[in-house]
Motif scaffolding. Sequence first.
Motif, PDB file in Angstrom:
ATOM      1  N   LEU A 241     -11.033  15.308 -32.679  1.00 26.32           N
ATOM      2  CA  LEU A 241      -9.607  15.014 -32.759  1.00 26.32           C
ATOM      3  C   LEU A 241      -8.834  16.334 -32.684  1.00 26.32           C
ATOM      4  CD1 LEU A 241      -8.090  12.312 -33.408  1.00 26.32           C
ATOM      5  CD2 LEU A 241      -7.975  13.132 -35.765  1.00 26.32           C
ATOM      6  N   PRO A 242      -7.911  16.475 -31.728  1.00 24.75           N
ATOM      7  CA  PRO A 242      -7.173  17.742 -31.666  1.00 24.75           C
ATOM      8  C   PRO A 242      -6.307  17.907 -32.911  1.00 24.75           C
ATOM      9  CG  PRO A 242      -6.793  16.380 -29.707  1.00 24.75           C
ATOM     10  CD  PRO A 242      -7.507  15.517 -30.699  1.00 24.75           C
ATOM     11  N   ALA A 285     -11.081  22.770 -39.009  1.00 27.73           N
ATOM     12  CA  ALA A 285     -10.862  21.656 -38.080  1.00 27.73           C
ATOM     13  C   ALA A 285     -11.704  21.714 -36.823  1.00 27.73           C
ATOM     14  CB  ALA A 285      -9.376  21.606 -37.696  1.00 27.73           C
ATOM     15  N   ARG A 286     -12.605  22.649 -36.714  1.00 26.48           N
ATOM     16  CA  ARG A 286     -13.463  22.729 -35.528  1.00 26.48           C
ATOM     17  C   ARG A 286     -14.926  22.593 -35.938  1.00 26.48           C
ATOM     18  NH1 ARG A 286     -11.506  21.515 -31.033  1.00 26.48           N
ATOM     19  NH2 ARG A 286     -12.917  22.868 -29.876  1.00 26.48           N
ATOM     20  N   PRO A 287     -15.738  21.953 -35.103  1.00 24.00           N
ATOM     21  CA  PRO A 287     -17.157  21.794 -35.429  1.00 24.00           C
ATOM     22  C   PRO A 287     -17.923  23.084 -35.152  1.00 24.00           C
ATOM     23  CG  PRO A 287     -16.692  20.808 -33.295  1.00 24.00           C
ATOM     24  CD  PRO A 287     -15.372  21.321 -33.814  1.00 24.00           C
ATOM     25  N   THR A 288     -19.081  23.209 -35.788  1.00 26.33           N
ATOM     26  CA  THR A 288     -19.922  24.383 -35.544  1.00 26.33           C
ATOM     27  C   THR A 288     -21.378  23.960 -35.379  1.00 26.33           C
ATOM     28  OG1 THR A 288     -20.404  24.760 -37.887  1.00 26.33           O
ATOM     29  CG2 THR A 288     -18.499  25.911 -36.971  1.00 26.33           C
ATOM     30  N   ALA A 289     -22.162  24.870 -34.807  1.00 25.85           N
ATOM     31  CA  ALA A 289     -23.623  24.742 -34.767  1.00 25.85           C
ATOM     32  C   ALA A 289     -24.147  26.018 -35.395  1.00 25.85           C
ATOM     33  CB  ALA A 289     -24.096  24.623 -33.323  1.00 25.85           C
ATOM     34  N   GLU A 290     -24.867  25.879 -36.519  1.00 28.84           N
ATOM     35  CA  GLU A 290     -25.371  27.076 -37.204  1.00 28.84           C
ATOM     36  C   GLU A 290     -26.895  27.077 -37.248  1.00 28.84           C
ATOM     37  OE1 GLU A 290     -23.565  29.502 -38.068  1.00 28.84           O
ATOM     38  OE2 GLU A 290     -21.562  28.658 -38.362  1.00 28.84           O
ATOM     39  N   ILE A 291     -27.463  28.257 -37.042  1.00 25.39           N
ATOM     40  CA  ILE A 291     -28.896  28.450 -37.261  1.00 25.39           C
ATOM     41  C   ILE A 291     -29.035  28.951 -38.695  1.00 25.39           C
ATOM     42  CG2 ILE A 291     -30.959  29.694 -36.510  1.00 25.39           C
ATOM     43  CD1 ILE A 291     -29.414  30.144 -33.798  1.00 25.39           C
ATOM     44  N   ASN A 292     -29.626  28.152 -39.576  1.00 23.14           N
ATOM     45  CA  ASN A 292     -29.744  28.539 -40.987  1.00 23.14           C
ATOM     46  C   ASN A 292     -31.063  29.240 -41.293  1.00 23.14           C
ATOM     47  OD1 ASN A 292     -28.390  25.340 -41.347  1.00 23.14           O
ATOM     48  ND2 ASN A 292     -27.211  27.171 -41.763  1.00 23.14           N
ATOM     49  N   GLY A 293     -32.038  29.033 -40.425  1.00 26.38           N
ATOM     50  CA  GLY A 293     -33.335  29.681 -40.633  1.00 26.38           C
ATOM     51  C   GLY A 293     -34.072  29.725 -39.302  1.00 26.38           C
ATOM     52  N   PHE A 294     -34.883  30.778 -39.129  1.00 27.44           N
ATOM     53  CA  PHE A 294     -35.548  30.989 -37.838  1.00 27.44           C
ATOM     54  C   PHE A 294     -36.771  31.842 -38.138  1.00 27.44           C
ATOM     55  CE2 PHE A 294     -34.800  33.387 -33.533  1.00 27.44           C
ATOM     56  CZ  PHE A 294     -35.932  32.798 -33.002  1.00 27.44           C
ATOM     57  N   GLY A 295     -37.954  31.368 -37.800  1.00 27.23           N
ATOM     58  CA  GLY A 295     -39.103  32.185 -38.151  1.00 27.23           C
ATOM     59  C   GLY A 295     -40.361  31.857 -37.379  1.00 27.23           C
ATOM     60  N   GLY A 296     -41.388  32.608 -37.707  1.00 27.51           N
ATOM     61  CA  GLY A 296     -42.690  32.460 -37.070  1.00 27.51           C
ATOM     62  C   GLY A 296     -43.308  33.831 -36.880  1.00 27.51           C
ATOM     63  N   GLY A 297     -44.541  33.875 -36.414  1.00 26.30           N
ATOM     64  CA  GLY A 297     -45.174  35.147 -36.099  1.00 26.30           C
ATOM     65  C   GLY A 297     -45.439  36.001 -37.321  1.00 26.30           C
ATOM     66  N   TYR A 298     -45.660  37.267 -37.081  1.00 29.59           N
ATOM     67  CA  TYR A 298     -46.018  38.190 -38.160  1.00 29.59           C
ATOM     68  C   TYR A 298     -44.765  38.704 -38.857  1.00 29.59           C
ATOM     69  CZ  TYR A 298     -47.956  42.174 -40.607  1.00 29.59           C
ATOM     70  OH  TYR A 298     -48.310  43.064 -41.573  1.00 29.59           O
ATOM     71  N   LEU A 319     -19.295  18.912 -38.788  1.00 31.14           N
ATOM     72  CA  LEU A 319     -18.641  17.919 -37.948  1.00 31.14           C
ATOM     73  C   LEU A 319     -17.201  17.689 -38.391  1.00 31.14           C
ATOM     74  CD1 LEU A 319     -21.608  15.376 -38.028  1.00 31.14           C
ATOM     75  CD2 LEU A 319     -21.203  17.229 -36.391  1.00 31.14           C
ATOM     76  N   VAL A 320     -16.364  17.333 -37.438  1.00 30.73           N
ATOM     77  CA  VAL A 320     -14.951  17.095 -37.753  1.00 30.73           C
ATOM     78  C   VAL A 320     -14.541  15.728 -37.209  1.00 30.73           C
ATOM     79  CG1 VAL A 320     -14.450  19.578 -37.706  1.00 30.73           C
ATOM     80  CG2 VAL A 320     -14.136  18.223 -35.620  1.00 30.73           C
ATOM     81  N   PRO A 321     -13.373  15.225 -37.690  1.00 26.76           N
ATOM     82  CA  PRO A 321     -12.888  13.962 -37.133  1.00 26.76           C
ATOM     83  C   PRO A 321     -12.808  14.075 -35.597  1.00 26.76           C
ATOM     84  CG  PRO A 321     -11.497  14.705 -38.957  1.00 26.76           C
ATOM     85  CD  PRO A 321     -12.466  15.795 -38.685  1.00 26.76           C
ATOM     86  N   ASN A 322     -13.242  13.106 -34.853  1.00 28.39           N
ATOM     87  CA  ASN A 322     -13.867  11.833 -35.141  1.00 28.39           C
ATOM     88  C   ASN A 322     -15.334  11.825 -34.708  1.00 28.39           C
ATOM     89  OD1 ASN A 322     -11.546  10.476 -36.114  1.00 28.39           O
ATOM     90  ND2 ASN A 322     -10.837  10.079 -34.057  1.00 28.39           N
TER      91      ASN A 322
END
Length: 444
Positions: A241-242, A285-298, A319-322
């Motif tokens: 929703l704007p 009022a804007r949605p986001t995509a967050e990386i909260n954790g990232f791992g592997g390897g040594y 997430l935001v409306p709608n």
Amino acid sequence: MRASHLEDFYQFLRFPSVSTDDHYTEKVTECGHWLVEKLTKIGLSAKLCPTPGHPVVWAHNKQQPGRRTVLIYGHYDVQPPDPVRLWDSPPFEPVLKNGYVFARGATDNKGQILSHILGVQEQIEAAGDLPVNLHFVIEGEEEIGSANLGNFLSQNRDALKPAIVVVSDTGMISRGIPTMSYGLRGVAALELKITGPKMDLHSGIYGGAVANPLTAMARLLATLHDANGHIAIPGFYDEVLPLEDWEREMWRKLPVNADEEILKEAGVPELFGEKGFSTLERIWARPTAEINGFGGGYQGQGTKTVIGREAMAKLTFRLVPNQKGDKIVALVQKHLQKNCPAGVKLDMAAGHAGPWYLTDPHSKYGEAAQRALKKAFERDPVLIREGGSIPIVSDFRDILGAETLLLGLALPDCRAHSPNENFPLENLDAGIRINKAVLQEIAA
Ligand code: BES
Ligand code: ZN
């Protein structure tokens, strides 16, 4: 501040009621018991209600016909204290410094919910009763998505039937500025696992001939955004929703310099976010995509020439409306599957999810809350939205048919979820005043 209030606060904070980690399960329950005892002592009927997860604390006064019913919601669970070595004092041994109490949960949400309990205590002491029918519902699973509280509400719908819900689990834009929030972002979680070879491999013997799961994960995660901070998942913004002009205008006029404060508090070299929006618009009022954790390897000391067999990442989306959580998670999964590099296998598991919330700050009860804030702080409140999430708030509307007043007391430098979380005693007092004023205004 009464000495006994401070002692109550300390006792409450000493329980390591970390909901996400099984090691603390007993402590979470003990904390619930402590609340039941406290609520009973101040004159309410209180009990601990078991759920498949952590128990819900439920307390109420004697319900009388003709009075309005108010539900005050909060949570007694806290986030893990990690990393503990970055705390100046142990996270579950509260200390008072310059008027601020430091401990995990001080702001989120023990100080805030306790101020309501103390407000009710003082009111009952002074007048023998409250001007409303009151329910406290204080849960132990907010920080892990409130999976069992919806059921509790459905099962007890007829006994609760609030006209309005009051929640102090949000923020104030600045010290001393009364703040009412009329919106929250939603949240949806997703875990990724990329697997490649059947075991960790020598990177000299195999490197160049097989895909590296960590490289694949890095490439995949890099497809979430474009270089401008815009989310690059097809369809992600379709339902957003704007913002309306009145909101942008109102937020521009807020008596704070958000950019300066966030720069300082977060300690980043510069701010970064989606082009075309102010900092507050990006958060509220804007949605986001967050990386909260990232791992592997040594991950140990020194180097190890290895191709790890798997990589993991934990993601959450605000997430935001709608926007609809299920739909967004499906879009994300489709995008990631399509963009997963060759030579590895991607598995995904959706986690907890909670919807966004938006209400009318000028409704009858919204206006009552604004009058109460003005009374408590002797200054006009500001109206904001929040970037954080309180998953159960949309259930109050959907299951109980009640809107929620978000009257937060967390300060911008409260360090919720971070080391050195703190809450000023001045806001414990303010919360007591808000509690008395808001119950009075709702009753009127
Ligand atoms: N008190 C916060 C919510 C909040 C944070 C409101 C900031 C306003 C501003 C709450 O305890 C919280 O942290 N919620 C989680 C929910 C999630 C784990 C489902 C959140 O927002 O990350
Ligand atoms: Zn929290």
